[in-house]
Design a protein around this motif. Structure first.
Motif, PDB file in Angstrom:
ATOM      1  N   ILE A   1       0.864  -1.183   0.000  1.00 38.08           N
ATOM      2  CA  ILE A   1       0.000   0.000   0.000  1.00 38.08           C
ATOM      3  C   ILE A   1       0.897   1.229   0.000  1.00 38.08           C
ATOM      4  O   ILE A   1       1.670   1.439   0.932  1.00 38.08           O
ATOM      5  CB  ILE A   1      -0.920   0.029   1.233  1.00 38.08           C
ATOM      6  N   ILE A   2       0.801   2.036  -1.036  1.00 37.68           N
ATOM      7  CA  ILE A   2       1.624   3.254  -1.066  1.00 37.68           C
ATOM      8  C   ILE A   2       0.785   4.513  -0.881  1.00 37.68           C
ATOM      9  O   ILE A   2       1.328   5.586  -0.608  1.00 37.68           O
ATOM     10  CB  ILE A   2       2.446   3.360  -2.366  1.00 37.68           C
TER      11      ILE A   2
ATOM     12  N   ALA B   1     -15.396   9.804  -6.670  1.00 39.55           N
ATOM     13  CA  ALA B   1     -14.431   8.755  -7.021  1.00 39.55           C
ATOM     14  C   ALA B   1     -13.127   9.366  -7.523  1.00 39.55           C
ATOM     15  O   ALA B   1     -12.032   8.907  -7.170  1.00 39.55           O
ATOM     16  CB  ALA B   1     -15.033   7.834  -8.082  1.00 39.55           C
ATOM     17  N   THR B   2     -13.233  10.406  -8.343  1.00 36.52           N
ATOM     18  CA  THR B   2     -12.036  11.053  -8.895  1.00 36.52           C
ATOM     19  C   THR B   2     -11.198  11.700  -7.804  1.00 36.52           C
ATOM     20  O   THR B   2      -9.967  11.567  -7.785  1.00 36.52           O
ATOM     21  CB  THR B   2     -12.449  12.115  -9.933  1.00 36.52           C
ATOM     22  N   ILE B   3     -11.858  12.392  -6.864  1.00 35.18           N
ATOM     23  CA  ILE B   3     -11.122  13.080  -5.801  1.00 35.18           C
ATOM     24  C   ILE B   3     -10.464  12.084  -4.853  1.00 35.18           C
ATOM     25  O   ILE B   3      -9.304  12.261  -4.451  1.00 35.18           O
ATOM     26  CB  ILE B   3     -12.047  14.047  -5.040  1.00 35.18           C
ATOM     27  N   ALA B   4     -11.178  11.016  -4.490  1.00 32.90           N
ATOM     28  CA  ALA B   4     -10.592  10.006  -3.602  1.00 32.90           C
ATOM     29  C   ALA B   4      -9.364   9.370  -4.252  1.00 32.90           C
ATOM     30  O   ALA B   4      -8.329   9.167  -3.608  1.00 32.90           O
ATOM     31  CB  ALA B   4     -11.627   8.943  -3.252  1.00 32.90           C
ATOM     32  N   LYS B   5      -9.473   9.072  -5.545  1.00 31.57           N
ATOM     33  CA  LYS B   5      -8.341   8.494  -6.265  1.00 31.57           C
ATOM     34  C   LYS B   5      -7.178   9.488  -6.317  1.00 31.57           C
ATOM     35  O   LYS B   5      -6.017   9.116  -6.108  1.00 31.57           O
ATOM     36  CB  LYS B   5      -8.764   8.106  -7.677  1.00 31.57           C
ATOM     37  N   GLN B   6      -7.489  10.744  -6.594  1.00 34.54           N
ATOM     38  CA  GLN B   6      -6.452  11.777  -6.646  1.00 34.54           C
ATOM     39  C   GLN B   6      -5.746  11.903  -5.296  1.00 34.54           C
ATOM     40  O   GLN B   6      -4.521  12.023  -5.229  1.00 34.54           O
ATOM     41  CB  GLN B   6      -7.103  13.109  -7.023  1.00 34.54           C
ATOM     42  N   GLU B   7      -6.535  11.854  -4.200  1.00 33.44           N
ATOM     43  CA  GLU B   7      -5.953  11.940  -2.858  1.00 33.44           C
ATOM     44  C   GLU B   7      -5.056  10.744  -2.569  1.00 33.44           C
ATOM     45  O   GLU B   7      -3.999  10.880  -1.948  1.00 33.44           O
ATOM     46  CB  GLU B   7      -7.073  12.033  -1.813  1.00 33.44           C
ATOM     47  N   ALA B   8      -5.461   9.555  -3.017  1.00 35.18           N
ATOM     48  CA  ALA B   8      -4.653   8.362  -2.787  1.00 35.18           C
ATOM     49  C   ALA B   8      -3.343   8.437  -3.566  1.00 35.18           C
ATOM     50  O   ALA B   8      -2.278   8.064  -3.044  1.00 35.18           O
ATOM     51  CB  ALA B   8      -5.438   7.115  -3.178  1.00 35.18           C
ATOM     52  N   LEU B   9      -3.406   8.905  -4.797  1.00 38.21           N
ATOM     53  CA  LEU B   9      -2.192   9.046  -5.596  1.00 38.21           C
ATOM     54  C   LEU B   9      -1.272  10.118  -5.006  1.00 38.21           C
ATOM     55  O   LEU B   9      -0.047   9.970  -5.004  1.00 38.21           O
ATOM     56  CB  LEU B   9      -2.547   9.379  -7.048  1.00 38.21           C
ATOM     57  N   LEU B  10      -1.866  11.200  -4.501  1.00 40.91           N
ATOM     58  CA  LEU B  10      -1.071  12.243  -3.849  1.00 40.91           C
ATOM     59  C   LEU B  10      -0.402  11.690  -2.590  1.00 40.91           C
ATOM     60  O   LEU B  10       0.792  11.925  -2.342  1.00 40.91           O
ATOM     61  CB  LEU B  10      -1.965  13.427  -3.486  1.00 40.91           C
TER      62      LEU B  10
ATOM     63  N   HIS C   1       4.509   9.180   0.099  1.00 42.94           N
ATOM     64  CA  HIS C   1       5.161   7.914   0.463  1.00 42.94           C
ATOM     65  C   HIS C   1       6.470   7.751  -0.321  1.00 42.94           C
ATOM     66  O   HIS C   1       7.498   7.376   0.252  1.00 42.94           O
ATOM     67  CB  HIS C   1       4.207   6.757   0.162  1.00 42.94           C
ATOM     68  N   LEU C   2       6.431   8.060  -1.605  1.00 39.32           N
ATOM     69  CA  LEU C   2       7.627   7.955  -2.440  1.00 39.32           C
ATOM     70  C   LEU C   2       8.669   9.009  -2.061  1.00 39.32           C
ATOM     71  O   LEU C   2       9.877   8.746  -2.118  1.00 39.32           O
ATOM     72  CB  LEU C   2       7.255   8.072  -3.917  1.00 39.32           C
ATOM     73  N   PHE C   3       8.199  10.220  -1.691  1.00 34.54           N
ATOM     74  CA  PHE C   3       9.130  11.247  -1.199  1.00 34.54           C
ATOM     75  C   PHE C   3       9.910  10.695  -0.011  1.00 34.54           C
ATOM     76  O   PHE C   3      11.139  10.823   0.071  1.00 34.54           O
ATOM     77  CB  PHE C   3       8.382  12.499  -0.738  1.00 34.54           C
ATOM     78  N   ARG C   4       9.163  10.108   0.920  1.00 36.50           N
ATOM     79  CA  ARG C   4       9.779   9.584   2.146  1.00 36.50           C
ATOM     80  C   ARG C   4      10.823   8.501   1.805  1.00 36.50           C
ATOM     81  O   ARG C   4      11.915   8.488   2.361  1.00 36.50           O
ATOM     82  CB  ARG C   4       8.698   9.022   3.066  1.00 36.50           C
ATOM     83  N   GLN C   5      10.449   7.605   0.897  1.00 34.07           N
ATOM     84  CA  GLN C   5      11.373   6.547   0.497  1.00 34.07           C
ATOM     85  C   GLN C   5      12.632   7.117  -0.152  1.00 34.07           C
ATOM     86  O   GLN C   5      13.760   6.730   0.187  1.00 34.07           O
ATOM     87  CB  GLN C   5      10.692   5.595  -0.482  1.00 34.07           C
TER      88      GLN C   5
END
Length: 448
Positions: free
Chosen positions: A25-26, A41-50, A55-59
């Motif tokens: 889960i990222i 649906a679009t906003i929830a998906k956008q929030e998850a990708l953000l 998560h990737l910044f942290r990694q």
């Protein structure tokens, strides 16, 4: 990078989960469900990708060791600064929308004065915005409508009194405008806000300036990384309204059963109490549903029931659990009907029963109703996993633990802090399996 996404369109909130190619889960995202389900649906998906980007910044920053123990502070400040930038953009949008609403309102001779009052309200809203996202700031919600709404109402009342204008005119403008604003998607400004937030974070954490080169490069590398929406699966109460072909939609039961299994592989029984319904699910060792039961159309035993009680008590929904935990006396609530429960609540108060004891009785009534649904599904087997928004309510959890112990003995009860995302996690797992195990492609996805 390939991303596998699950979206759970619930009656109250819409959730999304993003998995990477290793099924990690990222990202997770959540927003208010709304009449425009496509937008939710679009906003929830956008929030998850953000969330996945952070998560990737942290990694990426963790691999460089550039921050030497200051990684958490930096990422947390960067996210706060980003949210502040995003909030200010939405405030500007709300002000412009309110001004357009004013132009078509019928306030007569008061229109000009209301316009001046409105301008002052938003001036103060913008001035107070940074404090909402300062370290340690407490917000009852992260949704724009809730944050802006509470601020607008409080400041609007004060400014109306000072200006001698009618407060109800300001309320009218907000009500006419907020739905348009919360239904807008601001995807195009995310990168700009992230870069702007990065500059602010360097200023607010001056100790990072000397490490700037080592920080900027990995962050911009992540920003340049495409997060490919490889496959998306939708589920939830409003799944029929999702803009997906049927091949990309799964039932709530299947997604919640699989999601609980992914969280806790030993899961045998799942209880999900959401805003609109209660689900009791039995799964096999592979997370495949064996049997299930759901409540009928009545809201008793669901999150809506608690929402109704909160309104009756003139309290916030988040306050019910802590109040019930203060109970010292067992009170039996006889009614399982939401409307009649409200009447019984008022009767109990008139008889002198304490509010905390009544709240505890109401929570026990909710769980008793859930227990009957569990019994019809096949009972409770070890391990038992509790999911949904109500799983965050400490009084509901206590009532469930007590009743399970009374009726089934000692069992392992699993409650994940992110259990509200269980259905979306199940959807994302189905998306992963569709591509990796079944060889499907995203081309099968079509907008209805």
């Amino acid at each position: 990078m390939r991303c596998f996404i699950g979206i759970d369109l619930g009656s109250t909130t819409t959730k999304a989960v993003v998995l990477d190619e290793d099924q990690n889960i990222i990202g997770r995202g959540i927003t208010n469900s709304r009449s425009n389900y496509d937008t939710a649906a679009t906003i929830a998906k956008q929030e998850a990708l953000l969330n996945g980007r952070f998560h990737l910044f942290r990694q990426a920053l963790g691999r460089t060791h550039a921050l030497n123990g200051g990684l958490d502070a930096f990422i947390n400040q960067l996210e706060r600064d980003f949210r502040a930038e995003q909030y200010l953009e939405q405030l500007v949008d709300l002000e412009e929308t309110c001004q357009r609403s004013l132009a078509t309102a019928h306030f007569g001779a008061a229109t000009a004065a209301v316009g001046e009052t409105l301008t002052e309200v938003f001036r103060r809203l913008k001035a107070e915005a940074p404090a909402l996202f300062a370290p340690g700031a407490k917000r009852k919600s992260d949704f724009f409508r809730d944050i802006a709404g509470s601020q607008y109402l409080a400041i609007g009342e004060t400014v109306s009194k000072e200006a001698g204008t009618r407060y109800d005119y300001l309320l009218n403008l907000f009500d006419r405008s907020i739905i348009d604003v919360e239904n807008r998607v601001y995807a195009d400004s995310i990168r700009r806000h992230l870069l702007s937030a990065l500059e602010r974070t360097f200023v607010e954490l001056p100790e990072t300036q000397s490490k700037r080169a080592g920080i900027e490069a990995p962050i911009k590398g992540v920003l340049d990384t495409e997060m490919e929406e490889t496959y998306v699966v939708g589920t939830g109460y409003g799944r029929a309204r999702l803009p997906f072909s049927k091949e990309h939609v799964r039932s709530e039961i299947l997604c919640h059963g699989l999601g609980a299994h992914v969280m806790y592989p030993g899961t045998a029984t799942v209880l999900d109490i959401g805003g609109q319904d209660t689900k009791a699910i039995q799964v096999d060792p592979a997370g495949i549903v064996e049997s299930f039961q759901m409540n009928d159309r009545c809201a008793a035993g669901c999150g809506r029931y608690l929402g109704y009680i909160a309104d009756e008590m003139n309290m916030g929904l988040h306050e019910l659990g802590p109040m019930a935990m203060q109970s010292t006396k067992t009170i039996r609530i006889n009614s399982t009907c939401t409307v009649f429960a409200g009447a019984e609540l008022r009767d109990r108060l008139s008889l002198g029963d304490k509010r905390e004891d009544i709240m505890a009785g109401l929570h026990r009534a909710i769980i008793l109703r859930a227990m009957s649904i569990l019994a019809r599904s096949g009972g409770i087997r070890n391990q038992f996993t509790f999911t949904g928004g109500v799983a965050k309510n400490e009084a509901a959890v206590k009532a469930l633990k007590d009743l399970v112990a009374e009726n089934y003995g000692e069992l392992q009860l699993n409650i994940d802090p992110d259990s509200i995302y269980t259905g979306a996690l199940g959807g994302a797992t189905f998306a992963y399996r569709a591509v990796v195990e079944e060889g499907k492609t995203a081309e099968a996805r079509e907008t209805k």
